[in-house]
Design a protein around this motif. Sequence first.
Motif, PDB file in Angstrom:
ATOM      1  N   LYS A  21      13.944  24.414   6.366  1.00 50.12           N
ATOM      2  CA  LYS A  21      15.224  24.361   5.644  1.00 50.12           C
ATOM      3  C   LYS A  21      15.675  22.920   5.390  1.00 50.12           C
ATOM      4  CE  LYS A  21      17.175  26.764   8.927  1.00 50.12           C
ATOM      5  NZ  LYS A  21      15.955  26.910   9.728  1.00 50.12           N
ATOM      6  N   SER A  22      15.605  22.093   6.439  1.00 51.91           N
ATOM      7  CA  SER A  22      16.065  20.702   6.283  1.00 51.91           C
ATOM      8  C   SER A  22      15.124  19.916   5.371  1.00 51.91           C
ATOM      9  CB  SER A  22      16.179  20.036   7.654  1.00 51.91           C
ATOM     10  OG  SER A  22      17.098  20.755   8.450  1.00 51.91           O
ATOM     11  N   THR A  23      13.830  20.176   5.506  1.00 53.73           N
ATOM     12  CA  THR A  23      12.865  19.535   4.607  1.00 53.73           C
ATOM     13  C   THR A  23      13.202  19.894   3.161  1.00 53.73           C
ATOM     14  OG1 THR A  23      11.205  19.852   6.340  1.00 53.73           O
ATOM     15  CG2 THR A  23      10.385  19.235   4.166  1.00 53.73           C
ATOM     16  N   SER A  34      19.220  15.532   6.052  1.00 53.16           N
ATOM     17  CA  SER A  34      19.205  16.310   7.285  1.00 53.16           C
ATOM     18  C   SER A  34      17.911  16.010   8.040  1.00 53.16           C
ATOM     19  CB  SER A  34      19.276  17.792   6.902  1.00 53.16           C
ATOM     20  OG  SER A  34      19.569  18.580   8.019  1.00 53.16           O
ATOM     21  N   ILE A  35      18.003  15.844   9.347  1.00 47.46           N
ATOM     22  CA  ILE A  35      16.802  15.445  10.090  1.00 47.46           C
ATOM     23  C   ILE A  35      15.807  16.597  10.202  1.00 47.46           C
ATOM     24  CG2 ILE A  35      17.978  13.614  11.349  1.00 47.46           C
ATOM     25  CD1 ILE A  35      17.824  15.513  13.861  1.00 47.46           C
ATOM     26  N   VAL A  36      14.549  16.209  10.356  1.00 43.98           N
ATOM     27  CA  VAL A  36      13.435  17.173  10.368  1.00 43.98           C
ATOM     28  C   VAL A  36      12.593  16.919  11.601  1.00 43.98           C
ATOM     29  CG1 VAL A  36      11.241  17.696   9.220  1.00 43.98           C
ATOM     30  CG2 VAL A  36      13.303  17.371   7.844  1.00 43.98           C
ATOM     31  N   THR A  42      16.285  22.133  15.415  1.00 41.49           N
ATOM     32  CA  THR A  42      16.574  20.708  15.259  1.00 41.49           C
ATOM     33  C   THR A  42      17.975  20.499  14.691  1.00 41.49           C
ATOM     34  OG1 THR A  42      14.259  20.157  14.961  1.00 41.49           O
ATOM     35  CG2 THR A  42      15.852  18.619  14.028  1.00 41.49           C
ATOM     36  N   THR A  43      18.305  21.248  13.635  1.00 38.64           N
ATOM     37  CA  THR A  43      19.587  21.041  12.964  1.00 38.64           C
ATOM     38  C   THR A  43      20.727  21.617  13.792  1.00 38.64           C
ATOM     39  OG1 THR A  43      18.463  21.161  10.846  1.00 38.64           O
ATOM     40  CG2 THR A  43      20.863  21.448  10.804  1.00 38.64           C
ATOM     41  N   ARG A  44      21.799  20.819  13.964  1.00 39.30           N
ATOM     42  CA  ARG A  44      22.938  21.272  14.766  1.00 39.30           C
ATOM     43  C   ARG A  44      24.249  21.270  13.984  1.00 39.30           C
ATOM     44  NH1 ARG A  44      21.798  18.181  20.520  1.00 39.30           N
ATOM     45  NH2 ARG A  44      19.913  19.356  21.072  1.00 39.30           N
ATOM     46  N   VAL A  61      24.178  23.571   1.679  1.00 40.58           N
ATOM     47  CA  VAL A  61      24.611  23.490   3.076  1.00 40.58           C
ATOM     48  C   VAL A  61      23.422  23.889   3.941  1.00 40.58           C
ATOM     49  CG1 VAL A  61      26.312  24.240   4.775  1.00 40.58           C
ATOM     50  CG2 VAL A  61      26.941  24.168   2.342  1.00 40.58           C
ATOM     51  N   ASP A  62      22.871  22.906   4.640  1.00 43.47           N
ATOM     52  CA  ASP A  62      21.773  23.180   5.573  1.00 43.47           C
ATOM     53  C   ASP A  62      22.404  23.756   6.841  1.00 43.47           C
ATOM     54  OD1 ASP A  62      19.316  23.245   6.813  1.00 43.47           O
ATOM     55  OD2 ASP A  62      19.286  21.111   7.306  1.00 43.47           O
ATOM     56  N   THR A  63      21.714  24.654   7.502  1.00 44.25           N
ATOM     57  CA  THR A  63      22.299  25.256   8.701  1.00 44.25           C
ATOM     58  C   THR A  63      21.282  25.265   9.837  1.00 44.25           C
ATOM     59  OG1 THR A  63      21.551  27.474   8.084  1.00 44.25           O
ATOM     60  CG2 THR A  63      23.746  26.819   7.328  1.00 44.25           C
TER      61      THR A  63
HETATM   62 MG   LIG Z   1      16.835  21.965  10.198  1.00 43.65          MG
END
Ligand SMILES: [Mg+2]
Length: 299
Positions: A21-23, A34-36, A42-44, A61-63
């Motif tokens: 998702k973040s990628t 967003s970090i990967v 990973t995502t907070r 919106v990344d979740t």
């Molecule tokens: Mg993520």
Amino acid sequence: MSSNNFKCGFVTIAGRPNAGKSTLINSLVGQKISIVSSIPQTTRYAVRGILTRINYQIVFVDTPGMHIFRHRLALKLNNISRDSLAYCDIILYVADLSRFPVKEEETVLDIISRLKIPVVAVLNKIDKSKDYLNVYLDLIKRYDSGRDIFKYFIPASALKGINLDKIEKSLEEFLPFNPPFYEEDVLTDFSREFRIADIVREGFYRHIKEELPHSMAVKTEEIVDRGKVVYVLCSVIVETQAQKKIIIGRGGRLIKEAGIYSRAEIEKILGKKTYLDLRAKVLKDWQVNFRFLRELGYV
Ligand SMILES: [Mg+2]
Ligand SMILES: Nc1nc2c(ncn2[C@@H]2O[C@H](COP(=O)(O)OP(=O)(O)OP(=O)(O)O)[C@@H](O)[C@H]2O)c(=O)[nH]1
């Protein structure tokens, strides 16, 4: 930029931990928002990345990946994902084609399919494997049956940039008419402090494995512009002395390695030479310390 025909809306990216998702948000927006990492969960944050074109703007919106609870922080992360899903115009569901869909996948599909919001399904990591493509299609169609909310099924690779244009085009179709929410040069509304803290966490995630990442948090304490350099102080928080020893590493090696990576990434954001000061700290119950969780922006 604005006209009566302008479209703008929120697209929440949802899926299991580690699906990409973040990628995907980074590839679609064209910058690291967003970090990967290869570590699940990973995502907070609900990280926003903004893509502006001539006649539309998409606020992604990344979740955090939705999952079955294993640790205390997980509960908070699932809440962040659910809240972001409730208030969006389109859902971008991301599945990981390289892994067989287990129960967790069904939990995500069950939540999404009850929402009555149009969904674009991205079947990600097509560069890695196509083996389960039909398994995923069958599974999604089973949840979609009688609801008809899944509008597109797009095999893609967030990492290699395959079919990103198709994803964008399908999203545009379902965006509501609205004036832009953000100025055209804004790529994220994620604060500098949180972005820096997350990048430091990413720096450590490159070296540590298993349960330790979930016991770790990073807080930006200071950002001071000293003319030619920016001084940045971050606390790296863990739950036990033993964990502190691990993140420092033998002779300080690990904290140094993480610092080298993070500093380079932070310099890209600040656009200036950075002196990054990392300090490891033990805070035993940080995951249940509401005040601290709020300081970190996790609640
Ligand atoms: Mg993520
Ligand atoms: N081969 C391949 N790997 C990918 C692709 N997209 C993401 N990855 C890898 O999958 C791993 C997880 O990526 P993330 O983007 O952090 O996944 P996420 O869904 O945001 O994970 P959480 O934040 O933990 O929920 C990383 O190692 C990525 O490099 C892809 O299209 N192909």
